[in-house]
Design an enzyme around this catalytic site. Structure first.
Site, PDB file in Angstrom:
ATOM      1  N   THR A 374      14.149 -14.661 -52.714  1.00  6.71           N
ATOM      2  CA  THR A 374      14.138 -14.068 -54.024  1.00  6.71           C
ATOM      3  C   THR A 374      13.888 -12.472 -53.887  1.00  6.71           C
ATOM      4  OG1 THR A 374      13.170 -15.873 -55.118  1.00  6.71           O
ATOM      5  CG2 THR A 374      13.177 -13.727 -56.611  1.00  6.71           C
ATOM      6  N   ASP A 416      14.028 -25.915 -58.656  1.00  5.27           N
ATOM      7  CA  ASP A 416      12.968 -25.255 -59.514  1.00  5.27           C
ATOM      8  C   ASP A 416      12.959 -26.601 -60.921  1.00  5.27           C
ATOM      9  OD1 ASP A 416      12.096 -23.386 -58.323  1.00  5.27           O
ATOM     10  OD2 ASP A 416      13.329 -21.955 -59.126  1.00  5.27           O
ATOM     11  N   SER A 446       9.565 -18.764 -61.952  1.00  7.44           N
ATOM     12  CA  SER A 446       8.255 -18.036 -61.941  1.00  7.44           C
ATOM     13  C   SER A 446       8.516 -16.520 -61.747  1.00  7.44           C
ATOM     14  CB  SER A 446       7.496 -18.509 -60.642  1.00  7.44           C
ATOM     15  OG  SER A 446       7.082 -19.663 -60.716  1.00  7.44           O
TER      16      SER A 446
HETATM   17  N1  GLY Z   1      13.433 -19.706 -57.641  1.00 15.71           N
HETATM   18  C1  GLY Z   1      12.357 -19.032 -57.755  1.00 15.71           C
HETATM   19  C2  GLY Z   1      11.801 -18.985 -59.096  1.00 15.71           C
HETATM   20  O1  GLY Z   1      12.584 -18.915 -59.889  1.00 15.71           O
HETATM   21  O2  GLY Z   1      10.801 -18.970 -59.425  1.00 15.71           O
END
Ligand code: GLY
Length: 563
Positions: A374, A416, A446
């Site tokens: 991310t 997720d 998150s």
């Molecule tokens: N893929 C990490 C998030 O969306 O929290």
């Protein structure tokens, strides 16, 4: 004589008015400097370049999003999604662009389970079956068309150049290539770009992405539409299907970018604006802050403070697992979870010097994730427009599957979702019915792009780091409340508890040996993280002096600059 004097006075008055008009227009257009903090120097440069060319923060966000897709391909990209939190200066309008991936129409709740109902390891992480329908291309077009000053095509120019001319691999990217080498090898198109004859490239190796440059140019030429329909969309769908995935061309046509009302909260005199569901970030953050507001953290010892913060994390992450999901599909008790009375109830269950075992709170089990994926950037332009954006393809290099001929690495954001209630994902996060897989649904995230404001400052911040994103943002807010500023917020030592596993993960040097012993005596399990985590990007403007400060996490190779 008299008339001349009057004329002179009126000319002078007129000149002063003109002067003031220009001064005010000038000072309005350049009220303060612009601040940009991103995870890569080339993305920071792309954003500044677009600001210099008359773009606003939203155009700069288009440029940074596209540039990061090219130069930080392990972390985000056109094959992924994200959340862009926007503040428009002229009228104070705030919104969150939800460009989160959507589950394909043929997805179903048991798609990652074998005949016996056990989760098939890796299926939701590697390869095209793990990919949701991407939202980044739709968000780029939406940002430019609805909020920018410039054409989409102009803001994409720096990214297209980086893709065509290449950029040098840094040590951070090299570590992630090593980590995902096996998965990348399974996709010939991805291996051709990121490996040399199947091997990890040397530091400084130039990565050229001609297919990605062509795809970005196609997006520029079609104002984003060409990604989701016609020949290109058919290439994506058939490329995914021939590698075992389930995308249909209609899934791309049906992708929807959604504007959502951000989640808001208050912590003492700080006003917090953060992500809305399907990101759990805003709600979880507000629950934790509401719990902590009732404690005197200023006068607590370091161990006592950490204990109380950890107990707030534990309770908010339990609620995350229990209740949170895509509000277009499930009813989430947001009012309750963000209510200060509800937080008082949670607070009253916290013992001042005894850990509450997570097993005493209702729900499930797990291990912990790496949190290296991310990306986040923070942008403030000279007029006060701002963007906090956290973007992802989930695991490093996403699914590691590149659709041949497109340069697009697909996300593995389907991980997720909770593949099975009570079973954990790659970040060790557990979930319930609210986050079960359904066609068209968005997996719980998150990602927590956040604004913090008080009478003096406005702070724009966020970070990558999987499940630990929300606690990093929490610690950043508490650091600011304690008098910290951009640099100290970005470099602050971190610790995290997510209810399950029932342990505190901390970065080296965050706690003294004495504090660790104290936390253990109070019943906490404490484990030092093997390295560092997160990549916080912070921009702050002081509303009184109009001074702008920016900081990029010293743990990684990002760049913050004020110009
Ligand atoms: N893929 C990490 C998030 O969306 O929290």
């Amino acid at each position: 004589m008299k008339s001349t004097a009057i004329k002179t006075r009126s000319i002078t008055k007129y000149s002063i008015s003109i002067f003031l008009f220009f001064l005010l227009s000038f000072s309005y257009a350049n009220a303060h400097q612009a601040g940009v903090a991103t995870a890569h120097p080339l993305a920071t440069e792309a954003a500044h370049q677009i600001l210099r060319q008359g773009g606003n923060a939203f155009d700069a966000a288009v440029a940074a999003t596209a540039a990061l897709a090219v130069v930080e391909p392990a972390s985000s990209g056109l094959g992924g999604g994200g959340f862009w939190l926007l503040h428009r200066a002229e009228d104070g309008f705030e919104t969150m662009l939800d460009g989160r991936e959507m589950a394909p129409s043929k997805a179903h709740r048991d798609m990652y389970l074998d005949k016996k109902g056990n989760v098939i390891l890796g299926l939701s992480i590697n390869g095209p079956l793990s990919a949701g329908i991407p939202g980044v291309p739709a968000a780029l077009a939406h940002l430019a068309a609805n909020y920018g000053n410039l054409e989409l095509a102009k803001s994409l120019i720096p990214a297209i150049r980086y893709a065509r001319e290449g950029f040098a691999v840094d040590s951070h990217m090299l570590d992630l290539i090593k980590f995902r080498q096996q998965a990348l090898l399974a996709s010939p198109a991805a291996a051709k770009i990121f490996l040399i004859d199947g091997k990890v490239p040397p530091l400084g190796h130039e990565i050229i992405q001609s297919d990605l440059a062509n795809t970005l140019q196609m997006i520029a030429d079609t104002n984003g539409k060409g990604f989701y329909q016609g020949e290109f969309a058919n290439t994506l769908a058939s490329g995914v299907q021939s590698a075992g995935g389930i995308w249909q061309a209609e899934d791309l046509i049906n992708y929807k970018l959604i504007e959502r009302e951000p989640t808001r909260g208050e912590y003492h005199d700080l006003r917090i604006t953060s992500a809305a569901l399907p990101s759990s970030g805003g709600v979880t953050l507000v629950t934790m802050l509401n719990i902590l507001e009732g404690f005197d953290l200023d006068n607590a010892s370091p161990a006592q403070r950490a204990h109380l913060i950890v107990e707030a994390m534990r309770r908010a992450y339990r609620d995350r697992a229990q209740y949170l999901g895509d509000t277009d599909f499930v009813k989430v008790p947001i009012e309750r979870l963000t209510n200060k009375f509800y937080a008082s109830g949670l607070r009253s269950s916290i013992h001042p010097n005894k850990a509450t075992p997570s097993s005493l709170l209702p729900t499930v089990v797990s291990n912990t994730g790496t949190g290296t994926d991310t990306t986040h950037f923070s942008i403030l332009d000279g007029d006060g427009n701002r963007v906090a954006a956290t973007l992802s393809i989930n695991y490093p290099f996403g699914s590691a599957f590149m659709v041949p001929g497109t340069g697009i690495l697909l996300n593995d954001e389907m991980d997720d979702f909770s593949a099975k209630p009570g079973i954990t994902n790659v970040y060790g996060l557990t979930g319930a019915e609210a986050n079960a897989i359904e066609p068209g649904k968005r997996p719980l995230s998150s990602m927590s792009p956040t604004f913090i404001e008080d009478d003096r400052n406005i702070i724009i911040l966020g970070t990558p780091g999987g499940s630990r994103i929300i606690t990093m943002v929490l610690l950043g807010i508490l650091e600011y409340a304690d008098g910290g500023y951009a640099d100290s917020i970005a470099k602050l030592g971190r610790y995290h508890h997510q209810y399950i596993p029932d342990k505190i993960i901390y970065e080296r040097d965050t706690f003294s040996a004495e504090d660790i012993n104290q936390l253990k005596k109070w019943g906490h399990t404490v484990e030092q993280h093997s390295g560092t985590y997160g990549n916080m990007q912070v921009v702050i403007v002081d509303k009184i002096t109009e001074t702008v400060s920016a900081s990029s996490d010293p743990r990684k190779g990002g760049e913050a600059s004020v110009k």
